[in-house]
Design a protein around this motif. Sequence first.
Motif, short mmCIF file in Angstrom:
data_model
loop_
_atom_site.label_atom_id
_atom_site.label_comp_id
_atom_site.label_asym_id
_atom_site.label_seq_id
_atom_site.Cartn_x
_atom_site.Cartn_y
_atom_site.Cartn_z
N SER A 53 9.96 -34.23 -38.16
CA SER A 53 9.39 -35.54 -37.87
C SER A 53 9.67 -36.51 -39.00
CB SER A 53 7.88 -35.44 -37.62
OG SER A 53 7.20 -35.04 -38.78
N ILE A 54 9.74 -37.78 -38.62
CA ILE A 54 9.99 -38.88 -39.54
C ILE A 54 8.76 -39.78 -39.54
CG2 ILE A 54 11.37 -40.97 -39.91
CD1 ILE A 54 13.65 -39.49 -38.40
N THR A 55 8.26 -40.09 -40.73
CA THR A 55 7.15 -41.03 -40.87
C THR A 55 7.65 -42.28 -41.55
OG1 THR A 55 5.54 -39.23 -41.04
CG2 THR A 55 4.84 -41.40 -41.81
N TYR A 56 7.32 -43.44 -40.97
CA TYR A 56 7.71 -44.71 -41.58
C TYR A 56 6.75 -44.99 -42.72
CZ TYR A 56 9.23 -44.76 -36.68
OH TYR A 56 9.72 -44.40 -35.45
N VAL A 57 7.28 -45.12 -43.92
CA VAL A 57 6.45 -45.20 -45.13
C VAL A 57 5.69 -46.53 -45.28
CG1 VAL A 57 6.48 -45.13 -47.65
CG2 VAL A 57 7.84 -43.48 -46.34
N PRO A 58 6.33 -47.68 -45.07
CA PRO A 58 5.60 -48.95 -45.29
C PRO A 58 4.40 -49.08 -44.35
CG PRO A 58 7.96 -49.34 -45.19
CD PRO A 58 7.75 -47.92 -44.74
N ASN A 59 3.31 -49.57 -44.86
CA ASN A 59 2.10 -49.72 -44.05
C ASN A 59 2.19 -50.86 -43.04
OD1 ASN A 59 0.69 -47.59 -45.31
ND2 ASN A 59 0.09 -48.93 -47.01
N ASP A 60 3.01 -51.85 -43.36
CA ASP A 60 3.07 -53.04 -42.51
C ASP A 60 4.37 -53.14 -41.72
OD1 ASP A 60 4.67 -53.40 -44.68
OD2 ASP A 60 4.07 -55.48 -45.08
N CYS A 61 5.01 -52.00 -41.44
CA CYS A 61 6.30 -52.03 -40.76
C CYS A 61 6.12 -52.26 -39.25
CB CYS A 61 7.08 -50.74 -41.01
SG CYS A 61 6.32 -49.28 -40.31
N PHE A 121 8.04 -40.36 -35.71
CA PHE A 121 9.08 -40.10 -34.71
C PHE A 121 9.49 -38.64 -34.86
CE2 PHE A 121 13.63 -39.97 -33.56
CZ PHE A 121 13.60 -40.58 -32.30
N ALA A 122 9.40 -37.86 -33.79
CA ALA A 122 9.72 -36.43 -33.86
C ALA A 122 10.91 -36.10 -32.97
CB ALA A 122 8.52 -35.60 -33.42
N ILE A 123 11.72 -35.15 -33.42
CA ILE A 123 12.85 -34.67 -32.63
C ILE A 123 12.73 -33.16 -32.47
CG2 ILE A 123 15.36 -34.50 -32.48
CD1 ILE A 123 15.58 -36.97 -34.21
N PHE A 124 12.90 -32.69 -31.23
CA PHE A 124 12.71 -31.28 -30.88
C PHE A 124 14.00 -30.68 -30.35
CE2 PHE A 124 8.80 -33.60 -30.11
CZ PHE A 124 7.80 -32.79 -30.61
N SER A 125 14.15 -29.36 -30.55
CA SER A 125 15.26 -28.63 -29.95
C SER A 125 15.00 -27.14 -30.06
CB SER A 125 16.58 -28.98 -30.66
OG SER A 125 17.66 -28.25 -30.10
N ASP A 126 15.79 -26.37 -29.33
CA ASP A 126 15.76 -24.91 -29.51
C ASP A 126 16.89 -24.47 -30.43
OD1 ASP A 126 17.91 -25.39 -27.90
OD2 ASP A 126 17.35 -23.97 -26.33
N ASN A 127 17.65 -25.43 -30.96
CA ASN A 127 18.79 -25.13 -31.83
C ASN A 127 18.51 -25.74 -33.20
OD1 ASN A 127 21.32 -25.20 -33.20
ND2 ASN A 127 22.39 -25.01 -31.24
N SER A 128 18.06 -24.93 -34.14
CA SER A 128 17.67 -25.44 -35.45
C SER A 128 18.86 -25.97 -36.26
CB SER A 128 16.95 -24.34 -36.25
OG SER A 128 17.77 -23.22 -36.45
N GLU A 129 20.06 -25.41 -36.03
CA GLU A 129 21.23 -25.86 -36.78
C GLU A 129 21.63 -27.28 -36.36
OE1 GLU A 129 24.42 -23.09 -36.49
OE2 GLU A 129 23.32 -21.47 -37.50
N LEU A 130 21.66 -27.53 -35.06
CA LEU A 130 21.99 -28.88 -34.59
C LEU A 130 20.87 -29.86 -34.94
CD1 LEU A 130 23.74 -28.35 -31.14
CD2 LEU A 130 24.75 -29.14 -33.28
N LEU A 131 19.65 -29.37 -34.95
CA LEU A 131 18.52 -30.21 -35.34
C LEU A 131 18.69 -30.67 -36.78
CD1 LEU A 131 16.01 -31.18 -33.81
CD2 LEU A 131 14.75 -29.28 -34.81
#
Length: 213
Positions: free
Chosen positions: A7-15, A59-69
């Motif tokens: 997962s990706i977290t947007y760091v700025p509080n006011d984005c 924002f999260a990205i999922f897969s059953d393939n950890s290498e491509l992830l």
Amino acid sequence: MLTHYFSITYVPNDCDNELLAGRCIAEFHKFISSLRLIENNSFAIGFPNWSEQSIGNEFAIFSDNSELLSAIKYQPYFNLMRNEELFSITDIKLVPNNLPQIRFIRNQSIGKIFIGSKKRRIQRSITRNNKEHTPISNEDREFDIFHKVSCSSKSKQQQYILHIQKNITPRTIDSKGSYNSYGLATNSKHLGTVPDLSKIPFYYEEKLSNKNQ
């Protein structure tokens, strides 16, 4: 089955969460397109901090393939934003096996209620029928909560809008895990679900409670 995620977290509080979500989706879509997974995509995205007011700052990205992830994780845009300390990106993680399933849907029907879309379809109708008339647009429809995300296509040099909804109680679960090239479900063809990452704190609390009993 979606077994891994990051997962990706947007760091700025006011984005602008919707703006950054759109750019993340565009980067994801570009990667999926490069793998020629447009029709049979088994990668999915989610928004763990979704609320009525915003699509959320994660924002999260999922897969059953950890290498491509892992390959997605190190795409240029994500690397740039991480290096600029605008994104915080987790390691590749295993999905806890008892999380509830939810569905994030690209609902293209929503776009049809807006004036620009109506005008285009009216013009197409006039062209098809070769008649000077104005078809009646009977589309006073109501939709559940949705968020608008703007994406851009460098190859086509155009902007487009994704209307995204969250379904927390999907009636059907697609065992094949079918998603469109944006990693989203649709109203009919793609019915894939994703683990509800917003429940992870409760998962760990329950696990700890059971251990102490």
